[in-house]
Design an enzyme around this catalytic site. Structure first.
Site, mmCIF file in Angstrom:
data_model
loop_
_atom_site.group_PDB
_atom_site.id
_atom_site.type_symbol
_atom_site.label_atom_id
_atom_site.label_comp_id
_atom_site.label_asym_id
_atom_site.label_seq_id
_atom_site.Cartn_x
_atom_site.Cartn_y
_atom_site.Cartn_z
ATOM 1 N N SER A 235 0.847 -1.191 0.000
ATOM 2 C CA SER A 235 0.000 0.000 0.000
ATOM 3 C C SER A 235 0.888 1.248 0.000
ATOM 4 C CB SER A 235 -0.955 -0.040 1.189
ATOM 5 O OG SER A 235 -1.962 0.936 1.058
ATOM 6 N N ASP A 342 -8.044 -2.883 -7.410
ATOM 7 C CA ASP A 342 -7.550 -2.603 -6.061
ATOM 8 C C ASP A 342 -8.608 -1.861 -5.256
ATOM 9 O OD1 ASP A 342 -4.714 -2.398 -4.489
ATOM 10 O OD2 ASP A 342 -6.011 -0.687 -4.053
ATOM 11 N N HIS A 391 -6.746 -5.798 -1.639
ATOM 12 C CA HIS A 391 -5.712 -4.793 -1.389
ATOM 13 C C HIS A 391 -4.651 -5.411 -0.485
ATOM 14 C CE1 HIS A 391 -3.884 -0.877 -1.167
ATOM 15 N NE2 HIS A 391 -3.947 -0.850 0.156
#
Length: 497
Positions: A235, A342, A391
């Site tokens: 991330s 995502d 994610h």
């Protein structure tokens, strides 16, 4: 010599299998998350699908030097000694930085978690993710609601690694024996800041400096003898890898450590600066357009970007926070892992997938997002992009289960490692070992190995068809557009074709 090599190979295999058995025997209670019972390494069979994968013993670290090879065997034997004492310790331990002027947002000391692996010359440094804040108001709000991402005051003394940080070979087939480093995210700046705390900002933003100081600290703990350093992150940490991997390589080279091969692994950090599905007031990082938050943030943080990218986008350095814009300027080898759908990207694009089924315009937007991501990734030499709605992945227990075209992510990373070593030694890349893997199916979760999706309200697992129906997918209409029978389309969706 051939007999010695065969004997040594058998010895290493026995030691690795013994280590895996010992690890499984004594790991009970260390990690409460349920795990399946895997076959012993180096071969594992995925739960989903019929593909069998082999993870051969990795002799690239010793190459053709028998003395080093026997040293590796000795170190493996020594690493199994704790089994006899029944004191296996998998945890990474907290260390605060020696340079106390480099801090978290609130001025508390920055640090890292370390698990050393005696004899290994491979190091993995992981950058944690966790969004960011871009002005005093939303940083204040973040400090009240997510203080652990801005302060070290309540960090635990130990941390257990999972996924690519796991010391268990059945969960981490290729990197289990590396020196593991986890750097907690406490700078809220996408690992880009280099600014001390001021009265005006109220916070320090030193993400880039934290990485550099961790690397300097680790040189006194064995990193100076490393062969490979993999800078990984998920991330915001994945974007941090793209921003910092060349900085780390240049730092080590400047300190005289020219023999360390610095590489990057960016997971779920390849964001697009696309147009939102619908625009909202820019109040926090979740609801604002990505370009707007980064434009504000880079000024507030005093953000630092790679020099070559800065020169390309002088005056508009915010461009360097987006993967497809910064990647061409990166000199170090980087492997990109990115879900084609995502969840974080969809969130900032103001697409909500909970509650009522999505509208047709939202459905088209989601499909176009997958197309846009594919287009930005097509020229990335080493990448893994499943058509899943999720994610982050590399620190998840299920990271070995997801496949693209029959190849898992650990296998693809192993192939990438091999190809880089072969390239350095002027050898042809290994056959049947792909490193550029991207799904071609057009819908979220059309890959049957995607992580399980659960209904937000009932908690029940949903298969691909149920999920698509939940999102408002019209099988009859889509089949008509494709010129096929609806039952045939359903069969294709079920098989992931």
């Amino acid at each position: 010599m051939t007999a010695i090599r065969v004997l040594s190979s058998v010895l290493v295999l026995v030691l690795m299998q013994s280590g895996a058995l010992c690890a499984r025997r004594f790991r009970g209670g260390r990690n409460p998350q349920p795990r399946r019972t895997p076959p012993p390494p180096p071969t594992y069979r995925a739960d989903r699908g019929d593909t069998t994968e082999s993870f051969p013993l990795d002799f690239t670290a010793v190459e053709e030097n028998m003395d080093n090879f026997m040293t590796q065997v000795k170190n493996l034997a020594q690493s199994l000694y704790p089994c006899s004492a029944q004191k296996l310790d998998y945890d990474m331990k907290l260390n605060f930085l020696g340079n106390t002027s480099v801090t978290c947002n609130d001025g508390s000391p920055a640090g890292y978690y370390l698990k050393e692996s005696r004899g290994s010359r491979r190091w993995l440094i992981f950058l944690e993710g966790g969004w960011y804040c871009f002005n005093k108001e939303n940083c204040d709000s973040r400090y009240e609601t997510m203080r652990r991402l801005m302060s070290s005051s309540k960090w635990p003394q130990t941390k257990t690694g999972t996924g690519i940080l796991s010391p268990l070979p059945e969960e981490n087939p290729h990197w289990w024996n590396a020196n593991m480093v986890f750097i907690p995210y406490c700078s809220s700046d996408v690992w880009s800041g280099a600014t001390a705390k001021t009265e005006q900002s109220g916070y320090a933003f030193m993400g880039s400096l934290i990485i550099q100081e961790v690397v300097k600290d680790l040189l006194n703990k064995g990193l100076d003898n490393a062969k490979v350093l993999l800078l990984a992150g998920s991330s915001a940490g994945g974007t941090g890898v793209l921003l910092n991997v060349d900085h780390v390589a240049e730092l080590l080279e400047g300190l005289g450590h020219t023999g360390i091969q610095v590489r990057g692994l960016s997971d779920s950090g390849w964001f697009l600066d696309n147009k939102q599905y619908h625009c909202t007031d820019c109040v926090d990082a979740v609801g604002c357009a990505p370009t707007e938050t980064i434009k504000r943030g880079i000024k507030y943080w005093g953000g630092v970007v790679p020099e070559r990218c800065r020169q390309t986008h002088e005056g508009e350095e915010w461009n360097c926070f987006f993967g497809y814009r910064v990647f061409p300027s990166i000199k170090s080898p980087v492997f990109v892992v990115q879900w084609l759908f995502d969840e974080a990207q969809l969130t900032v694009d103001n697409i909500q997938l909970t509650g009522q089924p999505v509208q047709e315009s939202q459905w088209r937007y989601i499909q176009n997002l997958g197309i846009e991501l594919r287009n930005t990734l097509k020229d990335v030499p080493a990448m893994f992009a499943p058509a899943c709605l999720s994610h982050e992945v590399i620190t998840r227990n299920y990271w070995i289960d997801v496949q693209v075209k029959g190849t898992s992510l650990p296998r693809a990373l192993h192939c990438w490692d091999r190809s880089l070593n072969d390239n350095r030694n002027n050898k042809a890349p290994p056959k049947g070992c792909p490193v550029h893997l991207i799904d071609s199916c057009p819908w979220p979760h059309c890959n049957p190995t995607c992580p399980t999706i659960r209904d937000q309200f009932t908690g029940q697992e949903m298969n691909v068809i149920q999920f698509l129906m939940h999102m408002g997918f019209d099988v009859q209409k889509m089949a008509q557009q494709q010129g096929m029978d609806p039952s045939k389309l359903l069969g294709m969706l079920s098989s992931g074709s």
